[in-house]
Design an enzyme around this catalytic site. Structure first.
Site, mmCIF file in Angstrom:
data_model
loop_
_atom_site.group_PDB
_atom_site.id
_atom_site.type_symbol
_atom_site.label_atom_id
_atom_site.label_comp_id
_atom_site.label_asym_id
_atom_site.label_seq_id
_atom_site.Cartn_x
_atom_site.Cartn_y
_atom_site.Cartn_z
ATOM 1 N N TYR A 116 0.753 -1.111 0.043
ATOM 2 C CA TYR A 116 -0.030 -0.610 -0.154
ATOM 3 C C TYR A 116 1.183 0.961 0.051
ATOM 4 C CZ TYR A 116 -4.028 -3.134 1.121
ATOM 5 O OH TYR A 116 -5.183 -3.932 1.080
ATOM 6 N N TYR A 139 -11.353 -1.335 0.789
ATOM 7 C CA TYR A 139 -11.068 -0.298 1.886
ATOM 8 C C TYR A 139 -9.847 0.211 2.460
ATOM 9 C CZ TYR A 139 -8.302 -4.123 4.238
ATOM 10 O OH TYR A 139 -7.477 -4.954 4.568
ATOM 11 N N ARG A 140 -8.711 0.445 0.894
ATOM 12 C CA ARG A 140 -7.530 0.662 1.557
ATOM 13 C C ARG A 140 -6.974 0.140 0.363
ATOM 14 N NH1 ARG A 140 -4.447 -3.472 5.491
ATOM 15 N NH2 ARG A 140 -2.598 -2.033 5.966
#
Lengths: 525, 525
Positions: free
Chosen positions: A91, A466-467
């Site tokens: 991420y 969600y991310r």
């Protein structure tokens, strides 16, 4: 990595800011050489690290130092990108969203302020890793278990704040947060919930506030810097029992989810149930070239061969029970009965009693592990991955739809399909691991194109992530389009009120402060 | 009740505002006669209703009407006090915190948008009462159970938004909220969480957001008007089993809590365990004068007589299990074993199987009831009550300390002691019911003085209330004193950013918008 300055900051102003930070933390904790910048870049970057370049890092040791740094950042207009341990692999790792941001590295803040066995919680700082907390619990012989993500070298708080998940009854990590201490963007200190009472005893046990509760405005957030927090921990169970099934076909995930979800909402199954596809097992056995040595996705016929060779189902379902043996047995009987309706094969059973040795690699027992990191070697070269992570309701209709959709998009891009579903209750998070060799620009370019397609196709079907990785934070934010992006606009109003200079994590999750909304990558596309 | 105008609003401006509201909802839904004002006043007010006077009420039927009213309120500077059904007895009923506020009565918004049996949730409007939802579930024969508070005539959403509790595994009602639709103070519409995605499927199943989650900033809050929300419901269990113990002495609550809390954090006990003291049983048997006909607190010797006469313990503990019979039995065995260490007497057991008739008064089975309202008759006259409601960690040390402290303060004021503890996990809420006859000014004055003493003594010991009556919202807010009231100041910054005209619920839970921070009762004392 060469220096990229923050927007509108001259080299002289930048140097003055670093000097000021040195006055707070000491010269050795302001890191601004080319090598330092490399250390805070995204080692898994889908493209050159220089797309998300930090200008420097500053590493405070105390809450007071964070406060001093934040106040200076307001004066010098040098935006900060807080990271706990900076291990957010897939991420963005430690790298900032906005080029030239200064990484606020909290990894020196490693205090465990409290470990409360009676009520089952700890109070920790952002630098405490899963390994650190685990060792502390062992040393103290505290009858507590953690909930850990696949890879345990990251920060307990950082993971919870970024909505990370684990695979125990405490697996929705953000919901374990109870009572935060937050440095506000103006340097003021806020305590959420019952911490509003000076010396209050209920800070880390009551999950709401008198008045509005702000806990979760600080998760996946740039509204403040969390300096300390309470985290609920599971009481050590007397015993544990695990059932394991191999599930033959990809489409079987439908009945599996329809079987598990009602048992989870009814409280028979307590843990977050992690269901990885076969590739999750194979990546730990070697490198891709040992199983398939050509470019492009492993073809279906070879997948079938591999499953047979290694005696794997398409999915593996493991369900673990925690507590008194009688209770585990009753739960297991109910779950087995429910599976029996679809599958004749009995599950493998694995019992554990308090005092027995534990499997050091079993994240369902809350033991941190770095085994998942081996996945990095799979593709060879500078192997890396990104996660594509939508949330779907936990029913066969939604899960099968999501499986089919992402599988097709990923196949269309000739990339290996490695999915998992984690049933967290009424929803499932669907993590699609996208692995690539950073030394192969064509592969990286293909992954990026595919990521765009995944976001678009998934949003069109009515599902959101969600991310996501730094590079797609704006794109995912744009899919939250209700009432012309009301959620983004709301975030911006609050952000501007709390952080007029926009110095905390501009662009985090697509939330841009007005100070930087004019940046090339800022605001909406 | 005579008209009290909102601050700085002339009679002509007020009339113009009402006219404008009539244009939105129709003449019949703008209520501004003396009788109307009476209907929206606090019928349990500890003092004259005129201390918390509404100027009028306006009652929209749709979200669009709320939006229109909120926009007009900004133009006319007429502050609104949103209530769902206005049944917040003991905390102010429908009456507003700031004199002259216009009650925004949402009780006409009674739509049940969705009842999802597969995933266990409903999507409802604020006017839906516990009775309404119960009847709907019965009519649909949906295999779902509710969690209800002691008194079921209020709003499901209103109760959850005000941090109300019930006595099932879904008893922390605010934590069941998943996905809100909120009219912002500027009239814009916001959907929280996955509702940010237009037509998103995961809105009411995933309890977080992409980015900061705002759900609980709208609970006990004046940051917006919740027009619709998802509420998680419990799947109907196959069976249920209840254990009941009478617990002899007041101090026994110590071992009771130390026995229950670990079983609750371990997941053996799932429900919120409600432990009322003896007076909770007696108030349902008649009026106070039937048991003790003198002024002042019932003396200890008479309490002991009453317990003997009515075969009551000082406390009653009921623990209910929900689900498959085998599971209930295993849970019950574990709990009985734990109680056995302190108490020889076996519990009474009561079994229920799906299809059996239910006890219509059993809130632990999620059946709404108005029985608790009988308490209003206890003292005679215009009987009323307030709740003093601190939160303490759920251990004997904190619970016994709280019991001793509030018992002494209440005895010092010569008032009957009627306490309950509800164990919600790591914390217990301690509700002290303070009953008074509104026709006796001396009694009311004594209760008020005592309430001040309770807040002060409890805060000095390090505990705060989770909820309070209108008249003490500022006083309780002031006990949240960390960093010179950082939590209050934080609330004010966000409030001012979202609601520059301060038109939504000024003063709610001590949060005053800058527009009214100069009011006599505004701001800090």
């Amino acid at each position: 990595m060469k220096l990229t300055l923050p927007p509108r900051v001259s080299p002289a102003q930048f140097d003055a800011a670093l000097k000021a930070y040195e006055g707070v933390v000491g010269k050795q904790w302001v890191l601004a050489t080319d090598e330092d910048r490399d250390a805070y870049s995204d080692i898994y970057a889908p493209g050159p690290e220089s797309e998300w370049p930090p200008s420097a890092a500053v590493s405070p040791a105390t809450t007071e130092e964070i406060q001093a740094i934040v106040r200076l950042a307001n004066q010098h207009k040098t935006p900060l990108w807080p990271v706990s341990r900076g291990k957010n692999l897939g991420y963005g790792t430690a790298a900032p969203r906005m080029p030239g941001s200064i990484v606020l590295d909290l990894s020196r803040m490693m205090k465990i302020h409290e470990l409360n066995s009676e009520l089952g919680y700890c109070v920790i700082e952002p630098g405490v890793s899963f390994f650190d907390l685990y060792e502390h619990i062992q040393r103290e012989k505290a009858p507590l278990w953690m909930s850990v993500p696949g890879n345990g070298w990251g920060s307990v708080l950082g993971n919870a704040l970024d909505h990370g998940v684990g695979y125990t009854p405490y697996g929705q990590h953000a919901r374990n947060l109870c009572g935060l201490e937050v440095v506000m963007p103006d340097g003021e200190l806020l305590r959420t919930g019952m911490g509003g009472l000076d010396g209050g005893h209920s800070w880390h046990v009551f999950p709401l506030s008198y008045g509005p509760d702000w806990t979760h405005m600080f998760t996946q957030s740039n509204m403040g810097v969390v300096a300390k927090a309470g985290v609920w921990l599971q009481p050590e169970p007397e015993a544990s029992l695990q059932l394991t099934w191999d599930i033959a076909e990809a489409e079987d995930i439908g009945w599996v989810v329809d079987t598990i979800t009602p048992l989870k909402t009814a409280g028979v199954i307590e843990q977050n149930v992690f269901i990885p596809s076969w590739l999750g097992k194979i990546v730990l056995m070697g490198q891709r070239k040992d199983f398939w040595d050509k470019e492009g996705a492993i073809p279906e016929w070879r997948v079938e061969e591999l499953l047979k060779e290694h005696k794997l189902g398409y999915w593996q379902v493991q369900i673990r029970f925690y507590g008194d043996e009688r209770l585990n047995r009753a739960r297991a009987d109910i779950v087995k009965q429910a599976f029996k309706r679809h599958l004749d094969a009995a599950p493998r059973e694995e019992k554990w009693n308090r005092g027995d040795p534990v499997n050091q690699y079993d994240v369902t027992m809350g033991i941190p592990s770095a085994v998942a990191l081996q996945m990095g070697d799979w593709v060879g070269g500078r192997g890396a991955h990104m996660g594509f992570s939508p949330v779907v309701p936990a029913t066969s209709k939604h899960v099968l739809g999501q499986l089919k959709r992402s599988r097709k998009i990923i196949a269309d891009h000739d990339v290996d399909f490695y999915a998992s579903f984690t049933i967290g209750g009424r929803y499932a998070t669907n993590i699609n691991m996208l692995m690539y060799d950073r030394d192969k620009p064509i592969q990286v370019a293909n992954i990026r194109k595919m990521f765009d397609a995944l976001i678009k196709g998934t949003a069109e079907a009515g599902y959101g992530e969600y991310r996501t990785h730094l590079g797609w934070m704006d794109a995912v934010s744009a899919t939250y389009d209700f009432n012309d992006g009301a959620q983004r606009r709301f975030n911006e109003i609050v952000k501007d009120a709390l952080d007029p200079n926009g110095i905390i994590a501009p662009g985090k999750q697509g939330v841009w402060p007005s100070a930087y909304r004019d940046q090339p990558q800022g605001g909406q596309p």
